[in-house]
Design an enzyme around this catalytic site. Structure first.
Site, short mmCIF file in Angstrom:
data_model
loop_
_atom_site.label_atom_id
_atom_site.label_comp_id
_atom_site.label_asym_id
_atom_site.label_seq_id
_atom_site.Cartn_x
_atom_site.Cartn_y
_atom_site.Cartn_z
N GLU A 263 -5.21 5.89 7.90
CA GLU A 263 -4.43 7.19 8.34
C GLU A 263 -5.37 8.24 7.86
O GLU A 263 -5.88 8.40 6.86
CB GLU A 263 -3.48 6.99 7.27
N LYS B 58 8.09 -0.79 6.34
CA LYS B 58 7.89 0.56 5.79
C LYS B 58 9.19 0.97 4.97
O LYS B 58 10.29 0.77 5.39
CB LYS B 58 7.41 1.85 6.81
N ARG C 6 -2.69 7.48 17.72
CA ARG C 6 -1.78 6.34 17.98
C ARG C 6 -1.50 6.31 19.55
O ARG C 6 -1.17 5.28 20.23
CB ARG C 6 -0.48 6.66 17.37
N LYS D 280 2.34 4.60 1.42
CA LYS D 280 2.44 5.01 2.85
C LYS D 280 2.12 6.60 2.98
O LYS D 280 2.72 7.51 2.35
CB LYS D 280 3.93 4.94 3.52
N GLU E 244 0.62 -1.35 0.01
CA GLU E 244 0.19 0.05 -0.12
C GLU E 244 0.72 1.26 0.09
O GLU E 244 1.90 1.09 0.35
CB GLU E 244 -0.79 0.00 1.15
N PHE F 173 -6.99 1.04 6.15
CA PHE F 173 -6.33 -0.12 5.30
C PHE F 173 -6.44 -1.53 6.20
O PHE F 173 -5.90 -2.57 6.23
CB PHE F 173 -4.60 0.31 5.33
N ARG G 124 5.61 -4.13 17.28
CA ARG G 124 6.36 -3.95 15.77
C ARG G 124 7.16 -5.16 15.22
O ARG G 124 7.92 -5.86 16.28
CB ARG G 124 7.37 -2.80 16.43
N ARG H 205 -2.09 8.27 12.40
CA ARG H 205 -2.80 6.91 12.34
C ARG H 205 -4.25 7.21 13.25
O ARG H 205 -4.26 7.99 14.11
CB ARG H 205 -1.85 6.05 13.17
P1 AMP Z 1 6.37 5.44 10.91
O1 AMP Z 1 5.51 6.79 11.66
O2 AMP Z 1 7.21 6.19 10.02
O3 AMP Z 1 7.17 4.38 12.13
O4 AMP Z 1 5.42 4.75 9.98
C1 AMP Z 1 4.32 3.91 10.44
C2 AMP Z 1 3.15 4.73 10.02
O5 AMP Z 1 2.67 4.89 8.97
C3 AMP Z 1 1.67 4.04 10.82
O6 AMP Z 1 1.91 4.14 12.16
C4 AMP Z 1 0.75 4.65 10.10
O7 AMP Z 1 0.58 5.90 10.95
C5 AMP Z 1 1.30 5.24 8.77
N1 AMP Z 1 0.48 4.73 7.64
C6 AMP Z 1 0.70 5.32 6.56
N2 AMP Z 1 0.13 4.51 5.49
C7 AMP Z 1 -0.01 3.25 6.07
C8 AMP Z 1 -0.30 2.10 5.72
N3 AMP Z 1 -0.98 2.05 4.39
N4 AMP Z 1 -0.31 1.04 6.48
C9 AMP Z 1 0.00 1.21 7.65
N5 AMP Z 1 0.30 2.20 8.11
C10 AMP Z 1 0.61 3.43 7.39
#
Ligand code: AMP
Length: 565
Positions: free
Chosen positions: A283, A433, A255, A235, A233, A327, A427, A240
């Site tokens: 999101e 990601k 979150r 990002k 998907e 998602f 996690r 969140r």
């Molecule tokens: P990070 O904040 O860099 O650790 O990345 C994880 C975060 O990406 C998640 O907690 C979501 O808020 C966000 N996110 C954005 N798009 C998605 C997606 N398609 N699936 C899951 N998380 C996503």
């Protein structure tokens, strides 16, 4: 509270997890269920349970002043003690006088915390804090302050408290974890464990579950090394959000498990019409309708204008429209779905979002989503969009998807194992990601602070600035990235080049240049530059650069403008 403080002291004095959990288990068994319930929350390092919205809103300065007043110590003596310990709770434990303790129970302390949270203004809060701290022993004060500041740091996270509950009462760790995950409340979990009824824990709607988290992947090859045929998907770069929908009622949680429904008044209407009760994960993003019929997500900086407001005006809703990119689905029509594989949850989600609902002016069906709504209408419900899912079996396919995601203005990709369960609060490698790094900035360190935890006594927190004309303007603060050896060397240098000692903080000669990376840049009144960095981290010390070689505010503006497109 004395017994709890003593238990905390014992827990802090051992590094062995088994010993820590044994101390907590023994302690819990010696308490009434009510005191035990208040204690498990404190032992997890918080004044209130995670899902509660209550916050103390007592700043470090107020606590510092109260400790100064009650101890009669001079500012200099306090600063010296702070340098030795690196946290105010431990300072209080050292400098406060032994007073006759009224022996408040953990339940009493919890009650006092609630009074403090409810009091308005620093004067009222200050009086209550003083009252509480003057009625306890120095050791109790130490841990009360540590809990108030969220700095318990005795090596006891929520999962060890879960282990202790399992140990103290009949129940396996898995049962305790599941009950706590479903209830989102250690107190309720403890009560069920005491009653031997852990198996009866049921998911409670409108109590947020933990969010499943992702691990970073460095490359397309790595991202595909953990499982075959990935679900991919975009990002999205927003916030969140977990939406609970039941009987027409909708609540949305962030979150941090805070309720944020009021910040997005256009979302509940859009969600209330779903054909079944559900918990969705997705999101919330700022949404641009300009890019075409269905629109597209904008970077976080655009959404930022909508955040942290008590009330969102209609004008703001129209100026910065949002969308909810969904998602995942954790619960639907009475069934908890978290143990089902992602591919199954995905199908259920597709049906849920495309099935009949009481839509408000459905307008079009497009590539990005199934339902969109007329944005011109005053408070039209926001689009609720099923995040499109792609497949990738080779690094080449993944690279193409990555480029396409960036071309749509999104941050990168989320790569998910279609066979994986939803693991709240964890996690793992089932979600990965893949992101692009924004450009880095070269900045000058202007002020430094002593660190916490294993960084006590060393200067490891750096405030840094960029040039605006011939002035340095602060833009951020970073804690991580350097090795212990580098921090030690830096500490020595900073102590020798301090311009002003402010106790908590040392203003230093602006000579050290650091390269910092960050996820995003925002407009912010917090720093003099008018900008702030999201998740800044130090990449390296630029020994090769002089302060005057550091970046300028023009470069900051450039990066900021670039990320908006
Ligand atoms: P990070 O904040 O860099 O650790 O990345 C994880 C975060 O990406 C998640 O907690 C979501 O808020 C966000 N996110 C954005 N798009 C998605 C997606 N398609 N699936 C899951 N998380 C996503």
């Amino acid at each position: 509270m004395r017994k709890l403080a003593e238990a905390c002291e014992q827990i802090a004095n051992t590094t062995k997890k088994l010993e820590k959990t044994a101390i907590v288990a023994d302690y819990l068994k010696s308490r009434t269920p009510e005191d035990g319930a208040a204690s498990v929350v404190f032992l997890s390092g918080r004044p209130f349970p995670v899902w509660e919205e209550t916050t103390l809103q007592v700043g470090g300065t107020l606590l510092w002043r109260t400790v100064a007043e009650l101890s009669g110590k001079t500012e200099q003596e306090l600063r010296a003690a702070y340098r030795r310990h690196g946290d105010l709770g431990a300072v209080a434990g050292e400098v406060l006088q032994v007073s006759i303790s009224r022996q408040p129970s953990p339940l009493d302390v919890q009650g006092k915390f609630r009074e403090i949270a409810a009091a308005r203004g620093p004067a009222a809060k200050g009086a209550l804090v003083r009252e509480l701290l003057s009625q306890v022993t120095p050791l109790e004060a130490k841990y009360i302050i540590k809990i108030m500041t969220g700095d318990l740091r005795i090596g006891l996270k929520e999962n060890l408290v879960e282990e202790a509950i399992a140990k103290a009462y009949r129940g396996t760790l898995a049962e305790v974890q599941r009950a706590n995950m479903l209830l989102g409340d250690l107190r309720e979990t403890l009560k069920l464990a005491i009653a031997g009824k852990l198996a009866q824990a049921r998911m409670r709607l409108f109590h947020p579950l933990g969010f499943m988290l992702a691990s970073p992947a460095e490359s397309a090859e790595e991202a595909l090394s953990y499982f075959e045929n990935a679900s991919v998907e975009d990002k999205y770069d927003g916030i969140r959000a977990q939406a609970h929908i039941a009987g027409g009622e909708v609540r949305i949680f962030s979150r941090t498990r805070d309720e944020i429904t009021k910040s997005f008044p256009e979302l509940p209407d859009a969600l209330a019409g779903l054909p079944q009760d559900a918990i969705l994960d997705g999101e919330i993003v700022a949404w641009s309708y300009l890019a075409g019929e269905t629109g597209r997500a904008l970077p976080f900086s655009a959404l930022q204008q909508r955040l942290g407001r008590k009330k969102v005006s209609d004008e703001m809703i129209r100026r910065v429209p949002v969308a909810y990119l969904v998602f995942d689905v954790l619960y639907a029509g009475g069934d908890l779905l978290i143990d089902r594989p992602l591919r199954e949850r995905g199908k259920i989600l597709n049906e849920l979002l495309s099935g009949p609902r009481k839509p408000v002016k459905a307008r079009s069906t497009g590539a990005q989503g199934r339902l969109t709504f007329d944005s011109e209408e005053q408070t039209a419900p926001a689009p609720v969009i099923r995040a499109p899912v792609f497949q990738a079996a080779s690094p080449k396919e993944l690279d193409q998807l990555f480029e396409a995601a960036q071309a749509r203005g999104n941050e990168g990709l989320m790569i998910k194992d279609p066979g994986s369960a939803y693991t709240p609060g964890k996690r793992g490698k089932s979600w990965l990601k893949l992101k692009r790094e924004l450009a880095t900035l070269d900045v000058v360190v202007t002020a430094v602070e002593y660190g916490h935890g294993k960084r006590i006594g060393v200067l490891s927190d750096y405030t840094f600035a960029v040039w605006d004309g011939d002035r340095l303007v602060n833009i951020g603060k970073a804690y991580s990235g350097l090795t212990d050896a580098e921090i030690a060397e830096m500490s020595k240098w900073f102590l020798e080049h301090t311009v002003e000692d402010q106790g908590f903080r040392l203003i230093v000669e602006p000579k050290i240049v650091l390269e910092v990376a960050f996820n995003n840049m925002m407009r912010s009144g917090r720093h003099e530059s008018g900008y702030a960095l999201r998740f800044p981290r130090i990449v390296r010390i630029r020994q090769d650069k002089l302060a005057e070689d550091a970046d300028r505010i023009e470069r900051v503006r450039e990066i900021y403008d670039h990320q908006r497109n």
